[in-house]
Design a protein around this motif. Structure first.
Motif, PDB file in Angstrom:
ATOM      1  N   THR A 472      60.314 -32.287  44.386  1.00 14.70           N
ATOM      2  CA  THR A 472      60.528 -33.472  45.200  1.00 14.70           C
ATOM      3  C   THR A 472      61.113 -33.125  46.562  1.00 14.70           C
ATOM      4  OG1 THR A 472      60.986 -34.626  43.135  1.00 14.70           O
ATOM      5  CG2 THR A 472      61.590 -35.757  45.158  1.00 14.70           C
ATOM      6  N   ALA A 473      61.884 -32.057  46.624  1.00 18.46           N
ATOM      7  CA  ALA A 473      62.519 -31.682  47.885  1.00 18.46           C
ATOM      8  C   ALA A 473      61.505 -31.326  48.961  1.00 18.46           C
ATOM      9  CB  ALA A 473      63.469 -30.505  47.655  1.00 18.46           C
ATOM     10  N   LEU A 474      60.281 -31.009  48.584  1.00 15.23           N
ATOM     11  CA  LEU A 474      59.256 -30.613  49.548  1.00 15.23           C
ATOM     12  C   LEU A 474      58.273 -31.741  49.822  1.00 15.23           C
ATOM     13  CD1 LEU A 474      58.644 -27.021  48.184  1.00 15.23           C
ATOM     14  CD2 LEU A 474      59.871 -27.650  50.249  1.00 15.23           C
ATOM     15  N   SER A 475      58.660 -32.962  49.530  1.00 16.02           N
ATOM     16  CA  SER A 475      57.754 -34.077  49.813  1.00 16.02           C
ATOM     17  C   SER A 475      57.511 -34.218  51.315  1.00 16.02           C
ATOM     18  CB  SER A 475      58.325 -35.375  49.237  1.00 16.02           C
ATOM     19  OG  SER A 475      59.604 -35.643  49.794  1.00 16.02           O
ATOM     20  N   ASN A 476      58.530 -33.906  52.139  1.00 15.36           N
ATOM     21  CA  ASN A 476      58.354 -33.907  53.599  1.00 15.36           C
ATOM     22  C   ASN A 476      58.222 -32.460  54.087  1.00 15.36           C
ATOM     23  OD1 ASN A 476      60.979 -33.229  53.006  1.00 15.36           O
ATOM     24  ND2 ASN A 476      61.846 -34.224  54.808  1.00 15.36           N
ATOM     25  N   PHE A 477      57.304 -31.747  53.494  1.00 18.87           N
ATOM     26  CA  PHE A 477      57.115 -30.318  53.759  1.00 18.87           C
ATOM     27  C   PHE A 477      56.889 -30.041  55.242  1.00 18.87           C
ATOM     28  CE2 PHE A 477      54.032 -26.841  54.307  1.00 18.87           C
ATOM     29  CZ  PHE A 477      54.755 -25.776  53.791  1.00 18.87           C
ATOM     30  N   GLN A 478      55.998 -30.822  55.872  1.00 15.60           N
ATOM     31  CA  GLN A 478      55.672 -30.569  57.268  1.00 15.60           C
ATOM     32  C   GLN A 478      56.890 -30.774  58.159  1.00 15.60           C
ATOM     33  OE1 GLN A 478      52.387 -29.605  58.864  1.00 15.60           O
ATOM     34  NE2 GLN A 478      54.185 -29.044  60.045  1.00 15.60           N
ATOM     35  N   LEU A 479      57.705 -31.771  57.846  1.00 19.76           N
ATOM     36  CA  LEU A 479      58.902 -32.023  58.642  1.00 19.76           C
ATOM     37  C   LEU A 479      59.866 -30.839  58.568  1.00 19.76           C
ATOM     38  CD1 LEU A 479      59.485 -34.663  60.228  1.00 19.76           C
ATOM     39  CD2 LEU A 479      61.131 -35.235  58.452  1.00 19.76           C
ATOM     40  N   GLN A 480      59.991 -30.249  57.387  1.00 15.13           N
ATOM     41  CA  GLN A 480      60.877 -29.105  57.229  1.00 15.13           C
ATOM     42  C   GLN A 480      60.350 -27.879  57.975  1.00 15.13           C
ATOM     43  OE1 GLN A 480      61.969 -28.415  53.090  1.00 15.13           O
ATOM     44  NE2 GLN A 480      61.672 -30.574  52.622  1.00 15.13           N
ATOM     45  N   VAL A 481      59.048 -27.692  57.965  1.00 14.30           N
ATOM     46  CA  VAL A 481      58.459 -26.567  58.713  1.00 14.30           C
ATOM     47  C   VAL A 481      58.759 -26.704  60.195  1.00 14.30           C
ATOM     48  CG1 VAL A 481      56.286 -25.468  59.392  1.00 14.30           C
ATOM     49  CG2 VAL A 481      56.651 -26.140  57.017  1.00 14.30           C
ATOM     50  N   TRP A 482      58.553 -27.890  60.733  1.00 13.75           N
ATOM     51  CA  TRP A 482      58.837 -28.104  62.157  1.00 13.75           C
ATOM     52  C   TRP A 482      60.316 -27.919  62.454  1.00 13.75           C
ATOM     53  CZ3 TRP A 482      55.444 -33.100  62.169  1.00 13.75           C
ATOM     54  CH2 TRP A 482      54.119 -32.746  62.419  1.00 13.75           C
ATOM     55  N   ALA A 483      61.186 -28.406  61.565  1.00 11.84           N
ATOM     56  CA  ALA A 483      62.629 -28.293  61.800  1.00 11.84           C
ATOM     57  C   ALA A 483      63.063 -26.829  61.815  1.00 11.84           C
ATOM     58  CB  ALA A 483      63.394 -29.063  60.726  1.00 11.84           C
ATOM     59  N   VAL A 484      62.590 -26.037  60.851  1.00 11.35           N
ATOM     60  CA  VAL A 484      62.985 -24.622  60.782  1.00 11.35           C
ATOM     61  C   VAL A 484      62.462 -23.855  61.986  1.00 11.35           C
ATOM     62  CG1 VAL A 484      62.671 -22.490  59.472  1.00 11.35           C
ATOM     63  CG2 VAL A 484      63.185 -24.617  58.272  1.00 11.35           C
ATOM     64  N   ARG A 485      61.204 -24.017  62.301  1.00 10.91           N
ATOM     65  CA  ARG A 485      60.616 -23.243  63.394  1.00 10.91           C
ATOM     66  C   ARG A 485      61.189 -23.659  64.749  1.00 10.91           C
ATOM     67  NH1 ARG A 485      54.159 -22.714  61.779  1.00 10.91           N
ATOM     68  NH2 ARG A 485      54.462 -21.171  60.107  1.00 10.91           N
ATOM     69  N   SER A 486      61.386 -24.957  64.949  1.00 11.04           N
ATOM     70  CA  SER A 486      61.946 -25.413  66.225  1.00 11.04           C
ATOM     71  C   SER A 486      63.374 -24.909  66.397  1.00 11.04           C
ATOM     72  CB  SER A 486      61.915 -26.938  66.296  1.00 11.04           C
ATOM     73  OG  SER A 486      60.600 -27.435  66.167  1.00 11.04           O
ATOM     74  N   LEU A 487      64.157 -24.998  65.341  1.00 13.05           N
ATOM     75  CA  LEU A 487      65.548 -24.564  65.400  1.00 13.05           C
ATOM     76  C   LEU A 487      65.649 -23.077  65.724  1.00 13.05           C
ATOM     77  CD1 LEU A 487      68.498 -25.496  64.948  1.00 13.05           C
ATOM     78  CD2 LEU A 487      68.219 -24.836  62.552  1.00 13.05           C
ATOM     79  N   MET A 488      64.880 -22.259  65.011  1.00 14.18           N
ATOM     80  CA  MET A 488      64.958 -20.823  65.221  1.00 14.18           C
ATOM     81  C   MET A 488      64.323 -20.402  66.541  1.00 14.18           C
ATOM     82  SD  MET A 488      66.772 -19.832  62.827  1.00 14.18           S
ATOM     83  CE  MET A 488      66.658 -18.059  63.076  1.00 14.18           C
ATOM     84  N   GLN A 489      63.337 -21.143  67.027  1.00 11.98           N
ATOM     85  CA  GLN A 489      62.755 -20.834  68.323  1.00 11.98           C
ATOM     86  C   GLN A 489      63.757 -21.091  69.443  1.00 11.98           C
ATOM     87  OE1 GLN A 489      59.998 -19.339  68.855  1.00 11.98           O
ATOM     88  NE2 GLN A 489      59.749 -19.548  71.074  1.00 11.98           N
ATOM     89  N   LEU A 490      64.535 -22.165  69.322  1.00 13.88           N
ATOM     90  CA  LEU A 490      65.585 -22.421  70.311  1.00 13.88           C
ATOM     91  C   LEU A 490      66.639 -21.322  70.275  1.00 13.88           C
ATOM     92  CD1 LEU A 490      66.104 -26.281  69.923  1.00 13.88           C
ATOM     93  CD2 LEU A 490      65.107 -25.094  71.881  1.00 13.88           C
ATOM     94  N   VAL A 491      66.993 -20.867  69.075  1.00 12.11           N
ATOM     95  CA  VAL A 491      67.972 -19.784  68.957  1.00 12.11           C
ATOM     96  C   VAL A 491      67.428 -18.504  69.578  1.00 12.11           C
ATOM     97  CG1 VAL A 491      69.207 -18.329  67.319  1.00 12.11           C
ATOM     98  CG2 VAL A 491      69.075 -20.779  66.928  1.00 12.11           C
ATOM     99  N   GLU A 492      66.176 -18.200  69.299  1.00 13.42           N
ATOM    100  CA  GLU A 492      65.582 -16.972  69.836  1.00 13.42           C
ATOM    101  C   GLU A 492      65.512 -17.001  71.361  1.00 13.42           C
ATOM    102  OE1 GLU A 492      61.318 -14.557  69.715  1.00 13.42           O
ATOM    103  OE2 GLU A 492      61.665 -16.285  68.412  1.00 13.42           O
ATOM    104  N   CYS A 493      65.094 -18.131  71.919  1.00 10.28           N
ATOM    105  CA  CYS A 493      64.952 -18.226  73.372  1.00 10.28           C
ATOM    106  C   CYS A 493      66.288 -18.379  74.087  1.00 10.28           C
ATOM    107  CB  CYS A 493      64.042 -19.406  73.725  1.00 10.28           C
ATOM    108  SG  CYS A 493      62.350 -19.215  73.143  1.00 10.28           S
ATOM    109  N   SER A 494      67.348 -18.624  73.345  1.00  6.74           N
ATOM    110  CA  SER A 494      68.647 -18.783  73.987  1.00  6.74           C
ATOM    111  C   SER A 494      69.130 -17.493  74.639  1.00  6.74           C
ATOM    112  CB  SER A 494      69.677 -19.260  72.956  1.00  6.74           C
ATOM    113  OG  SER A 494      69.913 -18.267  71.967  1.00  6.74           O
ATOM    114  N   ILE A 495      68.548 -16.351  74.265  1.00  6.91           N
ATOM    115  CA  ILE A 495      68.950 -15.085  74.874  1.00  6.91           C
ATOM    116  C   ILE A 495      68.773 -15.132  76.392  1.00  6.91           C
ATOM    117  CG2 ILE A 495      68.446 -12.624  74.983  1.00  6.91           C
ATOM    118  CD1 ILE A 495      67.619 -12.717  72.098  1.00  6.91           C
ATOM    119  N   LYS A 496      67.677 -15.727  76.839  1.00  4.39           N
ATOM    120  CA  LYS A 496      67.379 -15.760  78.265  1.00  4.39           C
ATOM    121  C   LYS A 496      67.582 -17.139  78.883  1.00  4.39           C
ATOM    122  CE  LYS A 496      63.886 -12.095  77.979  1.00  4.39           C
ATOM    123  NZ  LYS A 496      62.474 -11.735  78.246  1.00  4.39           N
ATOM    124  N   GLU A 497      67.497 -18.189  78.090  1.00  4.74           N
ATOM    125  CA  GLU A 497      67.456 -19.537  78.654  1.00  4.74           C
ATOM    126  C   GLU A 497      68.739 -20.326  78.444  1.00  4.74           C
ATOM    127  OE1 GLU A 497      64.050 -21.373  76.944  1.00  4.74           O
ATOM    128  OE2 GLU A 497      62.637 -19.876  77.711  1.00  4.74           O
TER     129      GLU A 497
END
Length: 589
Positions: A472-497
């Motif tokens: 049941t925890a993965l019923s909003n699977f796509q939302l979790q994928v976007w949340a994880v990738r967006s969050l970590m992409q912001l962290v990764e790009c924070s080195i320069k931005e």
């Protein structure tokens, strides 16, 4: 007073939901325009007559019958759009197999009745249209075996046509509910509508033809057994109203012209439904630029992330956040440098929303897979095999760089002991339907399950029914994928931005959240890897969405470790996080 009006106007323009409804309304109008094109395409296919030779397709393009069929097909397409606009969902049920399919039909009787009733009505309407176009004697209600002055007889082919039309609508409406086809599938790769249509429309033709063949052979077998009873029953009712003939008639199931008409009519009807269904999904899930309509783009986007009342609006907001973080460096930097907010920096507010999605899924997984050791909150305990990794601790610093330097000097990664096999959970009484099943739904499914368990064949059917179980925890699977990738992409790009360093102080919290989520995902998959059940009844389970989510989290952590490799010591991470990151640094996670 003028300033207050300006503030109110700015607040309205920052409302992602209101702007989103405007964009969705524009999409509905655009979908109606596309539907007219699809209706004309189906009409041309329906009116191609190869007896006209090389000009058959050209004549079909300008035929008056094509115009009439376009109008009928367009009306059916609009009805499909209305049904889908009322019943669509963005989340999925926790199961995707036989018993849960039946459960979906019972869980929402209103939605099931609406879908089945609407498609039966559309199927019968198209049967009338096809009968007028090329039905011939198959769609004539009355036959006169004794001559034009004798009593009429009900045409068995006409009755069979209406039974098939009813069955076609019931099957299509039911499979939309059972197979969760009303749940919107957001594209994994951003592409224009032209390419999306090009990729999905050819599958609509094969899907329509396969669906019609499947329904037709089931109808043929069923009507072969029950057709005589149905025909005599209807004829007996009509005989009480009018005088009918009693002459024997041939079985319509053995008429080649009737079978050809049914196949053609069913295929064209299913093709109209299928093309409209795919077009609606493409239009509804396409990428948007809703936050661009607001003078305060970041506040508008944050408002959409918080909008839990409308799941489609929230999905569109996370989709925009993902596109912004992955492909738009200028807007991403603008988000990271937006620090003058009363509620905190924009990074803090956006990251809280993303981590909120992840923490909610973690709590749900922890509740579904309870263990005696999962009482404490916070990051999960380290496995025993990490104790073999040498650590040199510096005062006030993280041990990560010391470990990496030591491994680099040694020329190889430290040997890790094999992880112990997870213990198989003890299940006293397996509930196949979940705690949310109540009332009629619970009674019907439980009775059916208990009946099947009385025979070996029933146990075999029941065992196969949960082969694609998910959580049941993965019923909003796509939302979790976007949340994880967006969050970590912001962290990764924070080195320069990240000019103001607002991200660095939250990195430990982000990593702790991801590691806790990853641990629960892996524990949930491991607990189901050996099957679960009660007594002699075992269910083979595979958590496909959980495995995919594990890869998403692992890839994000690998990307973080690679990007921050030379800065890990400066981050001063806690030792627990450093040890867990060591596995990713050694490519052993």
């Amino acid at each position: 007073m003028a300033y207050r009006n300006e503030d109110n106007q700015a607040a309205v323009l920052a409302d992602f939901a209101k702007l989103g409804h405007v964009v969705i309304g524009q999409r509905v109008i655009r979908a109606c325009s596309y539907e007219l094109l699809f209706a004309y395409l189906v009409a041309v296919v329906a009116n191609i007559n190869f007896s006209n030779g090389r000009f058959s397709i050209l004549l079909a393009l300008v035929s008056t019958r094509t115009v009439g069929y376009t109008v009928a097909s367009y009306l059916v397409g609009l009805a499909v759009l209305v049904v889908h606009a009322q019943l669509f969902q963005t989340t999925r049920s926790p199961h995707s197999s036989h018993f849960p399919k039946l459960q979906r039909l019972l869980r929402s009787p209103t939605s099931t009745g609406t879908a089945v009733g609407a498609y039966v009505a559309m199927s019968c309407f198209m049967m009338v249209v096809h009968g007028r176009m090329f039905g011939g004697h198959t769609t004539r209600m009355w036959l006169y075996p004794e001559g034009s002055y004798g009593p009429p007889q009900l045409n068995p082919a006409w009755l069979a046509s209406w039974v098939l039309a009813t069955m076609l609508g019931c099957c299509y409406g039911a499979q939309l509910i059972m197979n969760e086809r009303l749940q919107l599938s957001f594209p994994a790769v951003e592409q224009s509508r032209v390419y999306a249509l090009k990729d999905r429309l050819p599958g609509g033709f094969s899907q329509a033809l396969g669906f019609t063949f499947g329904v037709l052979w089931k109808f043929w077998v069923g009507y072969l057994v029950l057709g005589w009873f149905i025909y005599r029953s209807v004829s007996g009712v009509l005989a009480r109203v009018i005088t009918t003939s009693s002459y024997g008639m041939c079985n319509p199931l053995f008429s080649l012209s009737g079978l050809a008409f049914w196949l053609l009519s069913g295929t064209l009807t299913a093709l109209t439904w299928e093309l409209t269904h795919r077009m609606f999904e493409i239009v509804a899930t396409g990428p948007t630029l809703i936050n661009e309509l607001s003078p305060d783009r970041n506040a508008c986007l944050l408002n959409g992330l918080k909008h839990t009342d409308n799941q489609l609006i929230q999905h569109l907001a996370y989709q925009e956040l993902y596109r912004l973080t992955m492909f738009d460096a200028e807007k991403r930097k603008e988000l990271l440098t937006d620090i003058d907010r009363p509620a905190g920096t924009m990074w803090r507010q956006v990251s809280e929303q993303c981590m909120g999605v992840i923490k909610t899924a973690t709590d749900q997984l922890r509740a579904q897979n309870p263990t005696k050791e999962s009482k404490a909150s916070g990051p999960p305990k380290l496995p025993a095999n990490l104790a073999t990794v040498p650590v040199q601790t510096r005062a006030g610093g993280a041990p990560m760089k010391d470990i990496l330097l030591q491994n680099r000097k040694a020329g190889q990664a430290p040997a890790l002991a094999p992880a112990p096999a997870p213990a198989r959970p003890a299940v006293a009484a397996q509930d196949l339907f979940g705690p949310e099943a109540q009332g009629l739904e619970k009674y019907v499914l439980t009775t059916l399950r208990d009946t099947l368990l009385q025979s070996p064949v029933g146990q075999h059917i029941l065992m196969r029914s949960l082969r694609a179980r998910s959580t049941t925890a993965l019923s909003n699977f796509q939302l979790q994928v976007w949340a994880v990738r967006s969050l970590m992409q912001l962290v990764e790009c924070s080195i320069k931005e990240d000019s103001f360093g607002v991200v660095q102080k939250d990195i430990a919290l982000v990593l702790s959240t991801l590691f806790a989520y990853l641990a629960e995902l892996e524990r949930g998959v491991a607990s189901h890897s050996d099957g679960m059940g009660s007594g002699d009844y075992t269910v083979q389970t595979t958590n496909r969405q959980a495995l995919a989510m594990i890869q998403v989290v692992r890839n994000s952590l690998y990307t973080f470790t690679t990007s921050f490799y030379v800065y890990l010591e400066a981050l001063k991470l806690p030792q627990d996080l450093s040890r867990q990151l060591q596995l990713f640094a050694n490519f052993q996670a």
